[in-house]
Each structure stands twice: as structure tokens, then as C-alpha cells.
Write a protein that holds these residues in place. Structure first.
Motif, PDB file in Angstrom:
ATOM      1  N   TRP A   1       1.968   2.835  -2.387  1.00 34.11           N
ATOM      2  CA  TRP A   1       1.452   3.829  -3.338  1.00 34.11           C
ATOM      3  C   TRP A   1       0.524   4.837  -2.659  1.00 34.11           C
ATOM      4  O   TRP A   1       0.408   5.980  -3.058  1.00 34.11           O
ATOM      5  CB  TRP A   1       0.725   3.139  -4.496  1.00 34.11           C
ATOM      6  N   MET A   2      -0.102   4.396  -1.592  1.00 37.65           N
ATOM      7  CA  MET A   2      -1.085   5.210  -0.895  1.00 37.65           C
ATOM      8  C   MET A   2      -0.443   5.909   0.310  1.00 37.65           C
ATOM      9  O   MET A   2      -0.663   7.086   0.556  1.00 37.65           O
ATOM     10  CB  MET A   2      -2.161   4.256  -0.380  1.00 37.65           C
ATOM     11  N   LEU A   3       0.364   5.125   0.996  1.00 41.58           N
ATOM     12  CA  LEU A   3       0.910   5.619   2.258  1.00 41.58           C
ATOM     13  C   LEU A   3       2.054   6.613   2.072  1.00 41.58           C
ATOM     14  O   LEU A   3       2.224   7.528   2.881  1.00 41.58           O
ATOM     15  CB  LEU A   3       1.387   4.445   3.116  1.00 41.58           C
TER      16      LEU A   3
ATOM     17  N   GLN B   1       1.932  10.397   2.442  1.00 33.69           N
ATOM     18  CA  GLN B   1       1.907  11.024   3.767  1.00 33.69           C
ATOM     19  C   GLN B   1       3.133  10.744   4.624  1.00 33.69           C
ATOM     20  O   GLN B   1       3.516  11.544   5.450  1.00 33.69           O
ATOM     21  CB  GLN B   1       0.663  10.518   4.541  1.00 33.69           C
ATOM     22  N   PHE B   2       3.695   9.537   4.417  1.00 31.64           N
ATOM     23  CA  PHE B   2       4.730   9.125   5.360  1.00 31.64           C
ATOM     24  C   PHE B   2       6.025   8.703   4.701  1.00 31.64           C
ATOM     25  O   PHE B   2       6.026   8.108   3.617  1.00 31.64           O
ATOM     26  CB  PHE B   2       4.257   7.921   6.184  1.00 31.64           C
TER      27      PHE B   2
ATOM     28  N   TYR C   1       6.276   6.117   9.271  1.00 33.00           N
ATOM     29  CA  TYR C   1       5.301   5.027   9.306  1.00 33.00           C
ATOM     30  C   TYR C   1       5.641   4.057  10.422  1.00 33.00           C
ATOM     31  O   TYR C   1       4.785   3.679  11.235  1.00 33.00           O
ATOM     32  CB  TYR C   1       5.285   4.306   7.958  1.00 33.00           C
TER      33      TYR C   1
ATOM     34  N   ARG D   1       0.852  -1.197   0.000  1.00 36.63           N
ATOM     35  CA  ARG D   1       0.000   0.000   0.000  1.00 36.63           C
ATOM     36  C   ARG D   1       0.881   1.238   0.000  1.00 36.63           C
ATOM     37  O   ARG D   1       0.433   2.347   0.292  1.00 36.63           O
ATOM     38  CB  ARG D   1      -0.911   0.002   1.232  1.00 36.63           C
TER      39      ARG D   1
ATOM     40  N   ARG E   1       4.984   5.511  13.959  1.00 35.34           N
ATOM     41  CA  ARG E   1       3.577   5.587  14.339  1.00 35.34           C
ATOM     42  C   ARG E   1       2.970   4.194  14.589  1.00 35.34           C
ATOM     43  O   ARG E   1       2.201   4.004  15.533  1.00 35.34           O
ATOM     44  CB  ARG E   1       2.762   6.315  13.267  1.00 35.34           C
ATOM     45  N   GLN E   2       3.344   3.267  13.751  1.00 32.59           N
ATOM     46  CA  GLN E   2       2.810   1.916  13.972  1.00 32.59           C
ATOM     47  C   GLN E   2       3.307   1.375  15.308  1.00 32.59           C
ATOM     48  O   GLN E   2       2.548   0.742  16.051  1.00 32.59           O
ATOM     49  CB  GLN E   2       3.234   0.954  12.842  1.00 32.59           C
TER      50      GLN E   2
END
Lengths: 207, 207, 207, 207
Positions: B178-180, B183-184, B189, B176, B192-193
Motif C-alpha cells: 500500500w505504501m511502496l 513509488q515502485f 522494487y 507494505r 533496487r533491493q
DNA sequence: CATGAATGAGCGTTCATTCAT
DNA sequence: CATGAATGAACGCTCATTCAT
């Protein structure tokens, strides 16, 4: 609309929709069994109840069928989310309910989700874009829901990650069921994931 | 050993390993581009640097190549986990580090993970079993690590879910991105996780 | 019927028969030239006048073609025997005529017989059984004819051997022609074999 | 001599013979099982006890192996005939004995005969010629034997047919055994065929 | 002489797609 | 609109043969 990307040599719109629905239903059944690549167009036509010639009156390539299927599945998920979201008075309660509905839907749709999930990559260019955009929209819905549902403020970035986590944990139940079901029933799985979710967003509740 | 399940008509063990590594490398490149099903055996042979005939001296079916690839990828992940786990004095610190290493490995291996993740289903019978068993083992490692690392007790069931969550969140970064990535950065990432993870296991830290 | 053992994806029975006949004719030509194993399916399709794809609409494997060919040849021989046998009033005369017809048919069918004779062994399992059963039936017809045609009694065992001898002597003309034709015309060959046959069954005639 | 038609890159004549004998023995075993076309050169080499590379030191093509095998089988039959023929004082008795020996040899050699019989056609040009010439010679031997053995005169043409009949009836036992053995033991079959033979040549004996 | 890894032409077969009916 | 026979490019895989070691 959605399916207008796919050319048909038939004019009658209603008929197109009817035939394509037959097609989607048949294709899902087959894709579950053997995956997209191992399913032939002849089989799809047969399962749908018409001839191979007719199939090609309503689509142009085999990939079109995949697109139609993915699209339909996403629409189902989208509808489920839309339905359970309380746009007027968002609340933590509603967030939880939405999450539960989503997890349960995944469970019902079974391998449907897997199909979509594992075969989207076989789509090309524009069609892939289109489908991924739909996925993005759903995550956005969740993200927005999280932000509006919480009693306290949350960074948008965090909300995005959480939205993704929920989304993926749902899918996880879909294709890690072989592993998880030895330990959990669906409802147990849901409860524990929601528990962790709430912890993560730092909320104490008496479940 | 792992690859002895796959017959080769060549006797020289070293040569087998050398050629199979060429094969795996070439195959990964191609599977990334077009997936397993759309890659032909001839392409794999060519990418690996030898003829189609030679390819088949080292494997028996196209599926064998997929197995080899999955196996290799899992081994890499497994080695990464094994290496970063501190078996002697487990600690929360170590759990965090292991998670970080894992996330970073996924990032490095790029689509390798996706391949494995999306194509394992194309394996059949025993081979699928074998690969899934390896996956299960890795989750078990994480699960065990979680239990031993925490200062307080945790139910095994919860540990299992968390282990799965970590595992899947890693993969999530894989496909993912491509999506994440809008922002990160990877490290954001990860942070935060991990933050959410710690919240989930109910631990307050000053990160 | 006979050919229903072989599946076709085409529905139209008449078309199936037409195409299969084209196929059989083409295949016989090629099998004569180079034998079953050295003939490719593409060559068969081309000789039959259609594409390789079409060929496979009417059969499932290359072996099916061989079966069809053997079956057709046997049917021809069978029809020839059936036609010349006088079921109502068997007589030595009739036996002789049947033998002559059979020998002449073999001569006409040329290498057709050789094909069948040398390639049946390439058939597998059920199909081989089926074809051999047909052969057996033909020998039985001859055997029965011998017994009913003779003025005196003859042991069934002897009749069986004689039937086999006739059958094989016919085939012998088929594939030892290269050797025999230096000395004999077909009719001379027939006359002498019949002469020996009559001697063998201990009958004196003025030929 | 016979095998000089087949080139070898090895000089040592004795070694050539030794290796070729290993080859022939192995090949016969395999050809019996699966026929010439379905047997691979690798299998022949393995069965013979050496590597594929070595195989090709002693022959040039796969067909050479077939030739060697046919040649060897014919030589065996030839030797058998030669051995049992009493050149000095031919007699009816001897003719009968030769026939019996020949039939028994066929029985022993089992499928060897079938191989040769069914695969000779796969030989090309000169080699086929060569093998067929050998067959012709054997029939000639029988023919000559018939003429010299009989108390009365017989046309050469008749003798040729009878010689061919004997030859073929032997082979018939070879590959119609599946049919004949239900009724006859080898010796019964022999006795009856010889009985018919004697009738045919118009001789009354007390068997 | 012996070996066996390498080669690649060629095989049987499939299946997405077209188009005459 | 519906049909299904026809097409042929393309696939996975085999195996006779070669040649460097």
C-alpha cells in the motif's frame, strides 16, 4: 488531536486522559499475553483498575481500545526517533545513532511492537487510515534523514526503500527474536545490520 | 506427512485431500477479507462448498483450518525456492534469480503471505512449533545458498542476517505494498533491493 | 457453605441466592418433565425468568444447575429429618414419626426425589462426591436414630441395612407410585411399611 | 413378540436377531461407562462391530437401542426368576432361594441394572409402557410366590409391598454398593435382608 | 445388505454492549 | 461519574439421521 476521534461520554478532558492511559497500559499487558481478540473488555477494565461500565464511559467499542493502544505505541516510536534525530546538523553519525536508538527501543518495547504490528489490520476504515498515516510519517522521517545525512546524493526512491528496510529490520528483531537470538545479542545484531546498511549506501567506514 | 497431524473421521485419503484443498482455498479467501478471528467456521464451510458438519469431518477445531492454511502457504514458498535453487552449480546469478522468484511469488500470493505472517501466532503449541520450524528451514535454505553462491567467504552469522533480510523484504512487499506501490513497480522494487543486497555483500556488478 | 463451590461472576450474595432459587425451581420443573439431559440451558433460563446470559452470570456450566438442584433437594430432606428427630429423648415413637415425616416429604416433593436419584450420576468428580456424602449423612442419621431408639441392642450392621431400607422405601414411593397407588393411599403404604419395619426389629406393638 | 415393536428395513429375521444382539451387547458396555445420553450411535455401531449405516438398518432411532437394552436386561432378570421358582411345590425354602438368586443376579449384572433403572425414563410413550409392564409382571411373580409359599395366609396388599421391597432391595445392592460394600459382602447383605424379610412375615427359623 | 460421507438443527457457552441505580 | 447486573446475538462444535454408492 489524536484521541479526539474517539468519543467519550465524560466531559472532563484530564480525567479522560488519565483513564485512557490506565486503559492503554492494562490493554498492552493483556494484548501481549493473549492478543487482541482473545482479550475481553472485562479483562481490560479490570486490569485498568475500574469497572466495565466505566470503561465504556471513555470509549465506544472494543476496537477503540486497540486504536488507542496502537496510537500510543506509534507515538512512543515517533518520540524516540524525534528525540534522537539531530535536525540541525544531520550526519552519518546521527543516522547511525538514530537507527541504533530505534532498534533498542524495539527491543525494550518487546511485544508491544508485535501487538501493534499484527493487530492494526483489525482496525477499520478511518482508524486504520489514521494509524497507517502515522507509520508513513515515521518512514518519511527516516527517509528524509537518510537523504540529508549522506555525504553524496541519493535517489529519493532508494532512500525510501532503505528507510523501509531499516524500519522493518527493527520490527524483525521484534518478532523474529525467537530465531535470531540464538546467534546474536541485540548489539551484535545492530552492528551487523548497520554494517550492511553502510555497505548498501556505499560508504566505507572503520567501524 | 505434513497434514497427518490433523485428524479426520473420513477414511478416504484422496477425498480428505480434495476436501481440505477446498477448505484451504475458501479459508484463504476469507482470512484475507477479515482475518482468522473474524471468520466463522460456518463461513469457511460455505465458502468451501459444503456444510458445517462436513467441515468438521475433516478437521477437529477451527485452529486446524489455520494450520492447514499456513502449512499450504509455506509449502508453496518452499516449493518455489526449491525449484529455483540450482543445487548443482550455485552462483551469484542463481542467488539473484532465487531472490527474484521469491519476491515475485510473494507478489502473486498476495495477502496469502500476510495471513500466514499475522496469524501464525494464533496457533498453539505443537502446531506453532511445526510451522515455525518450516519457516526456519526456508531461511536456512537461503542462508546456505548465500554462503555457497558467493565467490568469497562470508561469516555464517552474516549470511543468516542477510537471509533473514531477504525473507523479510519479500514479506515487506507483501504487506507494505500500500505504501511502496506509489513509488515502485514490483520489478523496480526487486531491482533496487537486489542492488542493495549486492552492495551489502560487497560485490560490484554491471546490472 | 454449600453453594460456594459454584462460582458466580455476580458479587451480591443475596442476589445470587435469589437468582439461584429461581433457577432451581425452574430447573426442577423441567427436569421432571424431560430429565436433565433433554433440558436445555435456554429452557432453564426462560423458566427461571431471565436470559441465557444472566443464567451464566450465576453458574459456570449446565452441570452446576444439576448440582444446585440436587443440593437443594437433599437439603430439604435433611431439614425434614433433622426437624422431626427428637435428639433429647429418642424413642420408638419418634423413630416412627421420623419415618412417617420422611415418607410424607417424599410424597410432597414428588418427582424432585426422582430427579436427584436418577441424575446424581451425571455429576462429575468432586460434585458427585459432595452430594453422595450428603446422602450418606442422612442414612447415618437414620442409622443412629434406630440404634438409640430401640429398647434393646441392635448390631450396627443391621441398623445400617434398616436405615438404608427405610431410605430406599421412601424413594420407592417416589418412583413406583405409578404401580403402588393402584393399591395404596400414601398413609396405607406408610402404615404397612412401618408395620414390617417393626416386625423386622422384632417388636410387637398394638398399632 | 417383544422386538417386533422396532422396525427394521432388513427382512431376514435371524440376521435381525444376530445384529441386534451384537448391538445390545455393545450398547450395554458403553452405557455402563458413560450412560445412555453420553453414548453416541457411532460408538454403539463401532462397539457392535459394524458401521453406523448398518446400525440404522436394524433400528430407527437411538431410543430403539435403549429399548432393546432394557428389554434384554428385563428378560434376563425374568429368566432368572422363572428358573429358580419352583412352580410345582412352592415353599418358604424356595422363596428364600429365589430371593437369593435374584440378589446374586443383580450383583453379577452389575451396572446393567442401573442402566435400565436409570434410563427407562428416557423411553417414550408406548415403549416405556411396555418395559414397565414387564417390570410389573416380575413383581407380580414375586408377589404370587410370596402368597403361595407362606404357611399362613397373607393379605395380597402386604404381599405386594413385600414383593416390591425385595425387588427394590435387590436394586439397592446394585446402586448403593458404593455405600454398602464397606460393611457387607454380598452374602452377608443377602442373609441379613432375608432375615429381616422373614421377621417381617413373622416367621421364626433357625437360619 | 453394508457402507460411510454428508447434513444441519441444535447445543452449551461467551462476551461486547447497555442502562438503571 | 461509576457501577455491575442484564442482555442476546453469535460462536465453535456435536451427533442423530439419511441416502447414494
Amino acid at each position: 488531536m489524536t484521541e479526539d476521534q474517539i468519543l467519550s461520554s465524560v466531559k472532563d478532558k484530564e480525567l479522560i486522559e488519565k483513564r485512557r492511559n490506565q486503559m492503554i497500559e492494562g490493554a498492552i499487558t493483556l494484548f501481549k499475553e493473549k492478543g487482541f481478540h482473545k482479550t475481553t473488555t472485562r479483562e481490560i477494565a479490570k486490569e485498568a483498575g475500574f469497572s466495565i461500565g466505566t470503561l465504556y464511559e471513555y470509549i465506544r467499542t472494543k476496537e477503540d481500545v486497540l486504536f488507542l493502544v496502537c496510537d500510543a505505541i506509534y507515538d512512543q516510536v515517533h518520540a524516540c526517533l524525534e528525540e534522537s534525530i539531530d535536525h540541525e546538523s544531520p550526519s552519518l553519525e546521527n543516522l547511525i545513532n538514530v537507527t541504533k536508538s530505534y532498534f533498542r527501543l524495539i527491543d525494550e518495547m518487546q511485544e508491544g511492537v508485535i501487538i501493534m504490528y499484527q493487530e492494526v489490520k483489525s482496525l477499520e476504515g478511518e482508524k486504520k487510515e489514521y494509524v497507517l498515516k502515522k507509520e508513513r510519517e515515521m518512514v518519511d522521517m527516516l527517509e528524509h534523514l537518510i537523504i540529508t545525512s549522506l555525504p553524496h546524493k541519493m535517489e529519493q526512491a532508494d532512500a525510501e526503500i532503505l528507510a523501509n528496510n531499516i524500519f522493518v529490520q527493527g520490527q524483525m528483531w521484534g518478532f523474529r527474536r525467537w530465531m535470531l537470538q540464538k546467534q546474536f545479542s541485540l548489539e551484535e545484531y545492530i552492528d551487523r545490520q548497520i554494517h550492511f546498511l553502510l555497505q548498501a549506501i556505499d560508504i566505507k567506514r572503520e567501524d
